[in-house]
Write a protein that holds these residues in place. Structure first.
Motif, PDB file in Angstrom:
ATOM      1  N   ALA A   1       6.817  48.963  11.899  1.00  0.00           N
ATOM      2  CA  ALA A   1       7.689  50.081  12.273  1.00  0.00           C
ATOM      3  C   ALA A   1       8.139  49.975  13.720  1.00  0.00           C
ATOM      4  O   ALA A   1       9.324  50.201  14.029  1.00  0.00           O
TER       5      ALA A   1
ATOM      6  N   LEU B   1      10.887  51.158   7.869  1.00  0.00           N
ATOM      7  CA  LEU B   1      11.183  52.538   8.221  1.00  0.00           C
ATOM      8  C   LEU B   1       9.925  53.373   7.983  1.00  0.00           C
ATOM      9  O   LEU B   1       9.384  53.389   6.876  1.00  0.00           O
ATOM     10  N   PRO B   2       9.411  54.034   9.020  1.00  0.00           N
ATOM     11  CA  PRO B   2       8.184  54.811   8.854  1.00  0.00           C
ATOM     12  C   PRO B   2       8.438  56.080   8.051  1.00  0.00           C
ATOM     13  O   PRO B   2       9.586  56.531   7.925  1.00  0.00           O
TER      14      PRO B   2
ATOM     15  N   CYS C   1       6.242  60.847  10.511  1.00  0.00           N
ATOM     16  CA  CYS C   1       5.727  60.089  11.657  1.00  0.00           C
ATOM     17  C   CYS C   1       6.836  59.636  12.612  1.00  0.00           C
ATOM     18  O   CYS C   1       6.549  59.018  13.645  1.00  0.00           O
ATOM     19  N   ARG C   2       8.089  59.922  12.287  1.00  0.00           N
ATOM     20  CA  ARG C   2       9.200  59.380  13.065  1.00  0.00           C
ATOM     21  C   ARG C   2       9.286  59.979  14.464  1.00  0.00           C
ATOM     22  O   ARG C   2       9.676  59.304  15.414  1.00  0.00           O
TER      23      ARG C   2
ATOM     24  N   TRP D   1       8.913  59.935   7.183  1.00  0.00           N
ATOM     25  CA  TRP D   1       9.652  60.901   8.009  1.00  0.00           C
ATOM     26  C   TRP D   1       8.733  61.721   8.902  1.00  0.00           C
ATOM     27  O   TRP D   1       9.097  62.056  10.031  1.00  0.00           O
TER      28      TRP D   1
ATOM     29  N   HIS E   1      10.796  47.465  14.158  1.00  0.00           N
ATOM     30  CA  HIS E   1      11.980  47.763  13.351  1.00  0.00           C
ATOM     31  C   HIS E   1      12.077  46.883  12.105  1.00  0.00           C
ATOM     32  O   HIS E   1      13.164  46.502  11.665  1.00  0.00           O
TER      33      HIS E   1
ATOM     34  N   LEU F   1       6.749  58.138  16.553  1.00  0.00           N
ATOM     35  CA  LEU F   1       7.206  56.771  16.782  1.00  0.00           C
ATOM     36  C   LEU F   1       8.346  56.740  17.794  1.00  0.00           C
ATOM     37  O   LEU F   1       8.435  55.816  18.632  1.00  0.00           O
ATOM     38  N   SER F   2       9.211  57.743  17.751  1.00  0.00           N
ATOM     39  CA  SER F   2      10.313  57.820  18.721  1.00  0.00           C
ATOM     40  C   SER F   2       9.777  57.981  20.141  1.00  0.00           C
ATOM     41  O   SER F   2      10.351  57.446  21.099  1.00  0.00           O
TER      42      SER F   2
END
Length: 285
Positions: A243, A249-250, A254-255, A252, A246, A258-259
């Protein structure tokens, strides 16, 4: 019996105890052995008795009385390890590794409700200590005997090249609790521990815990001024590695975490996040 224990100490008792000292035993820092006290008792008896009597009255013993000097006598020429000086006494690395494994086992009980068998704990500590010693002293490594397989480099921790720093991270998420535990271990090319931490974090999944292990590690490295260092971060979570690179796609949920990590990553000049087997991540596990 109680009256006998509470009775004041007598000169005869002090003299008897003094003459039970070994005549040629190792002397204290003052150089006086038992023979000195035996030979000059008529001169020093008052001072000795007063010191002993004051102790029984006040409970205070002069600090110098218990001071000692320890001299290590090498068992081999040019010793490099403590065990070569003290025989069966374990090296510092073994003691430190054992304490570390005990601390980890305690955390596993508290946060994962998992109990580690004592023999497994000792085996892990010995393996960790051996790894540390051989990494710091390559010349001590023994060649594998004929007929035995060489250790698989993918299953043990490998030090980075000189000048680089390797960070191992891990996260644990106990089911039925919205709480995870993260850990981070920083070591140099010699395998020396530079820094480490463990922390409880709110989490809803194992992956969210693993991502927070990376997030808090990045923040800690920035705080320590390591953003211009050559860094490798290792984790046994392949989903996190894919993730952050790239390649996947992790989920949702956890996004957002991750961001946060992706927003910090550009602050580092040379950093690589890579996957390792769980056995190679054992220190942070």
């Amino acid at each position: 019996m109680n009256n006998h224990l509470l009775a004041e100490v007598t000169r005869e008792e002090v003299q008897l105890a003094t003459f039970q000292l070994g005549a040629t035993k190792v002397p204290g820092l003052d150089g006086f052995n038992g023979l000195f006290y035996h030979s000059h008792w008529d001169i020093i008896q008052d001072d000795v008795f007063t010191t002993v009597q004051n102790f029984f009255i006040t409970g205070v013993l002069p600090a110098d009385i218990n001071r000692t000097s320890i001299c290590l006598i090498p068992k081999v020429p040019n010793p490099e390890r403590i065990s070569q000086q003290l025989g069966n006494v374990p090296d510092f690395e073994t003691i430190a590794a054992l304490l570390w494994q005990i601390w980890k086992a305690r955390n596993h009980v508290i946060f994962r409700h998992h109990f580690t068998q004592p023999d497994q704990l000792v085996d892990s500590a010995l393996a960790l200590a051996h790894l540390h010693i051989t990494v710091q002293n390559p010349h001590l490594q023994q060649q594998p005997k004929t007929g035995k397989k060489s250790p698989n480099p993918n299953t043990t921790w490998l030090p980075p090249v000189q000048g680089m720093i390797k960070v191992n991270i891990d996260g644990a998420f106990p089911i039925a609790e919205n709480l995870g535990v993260i850990s981070s271990i920083i070591r140099d090319h010699k395998g020396s521990l530079l820094r480490g931490f463990t922390k409880s974090v709110p989490a809803t999944s194992a992956l969210a815990t693993e991502i927070q292990a990376l997030l808090y590690t990045l923040k800690d490295l920035l705080q320590q001024g390591k953003h211009h260092s050559d860094l490798i971060i290792e984790t046994d979570c392949i989903i996190l590695v894919e993730a952050i690179n790239h390649e996947r796609l992790p989920p949702w949920e956890c996004r957002a975490l991750l961001s946060e990590c992706e927003a910090i990553l550009p602050s580092f000049s040379n950093m690589k996040v890579q996957h390792c087997r769980r056995s190679a991540n054992a220190l942070a596990d």
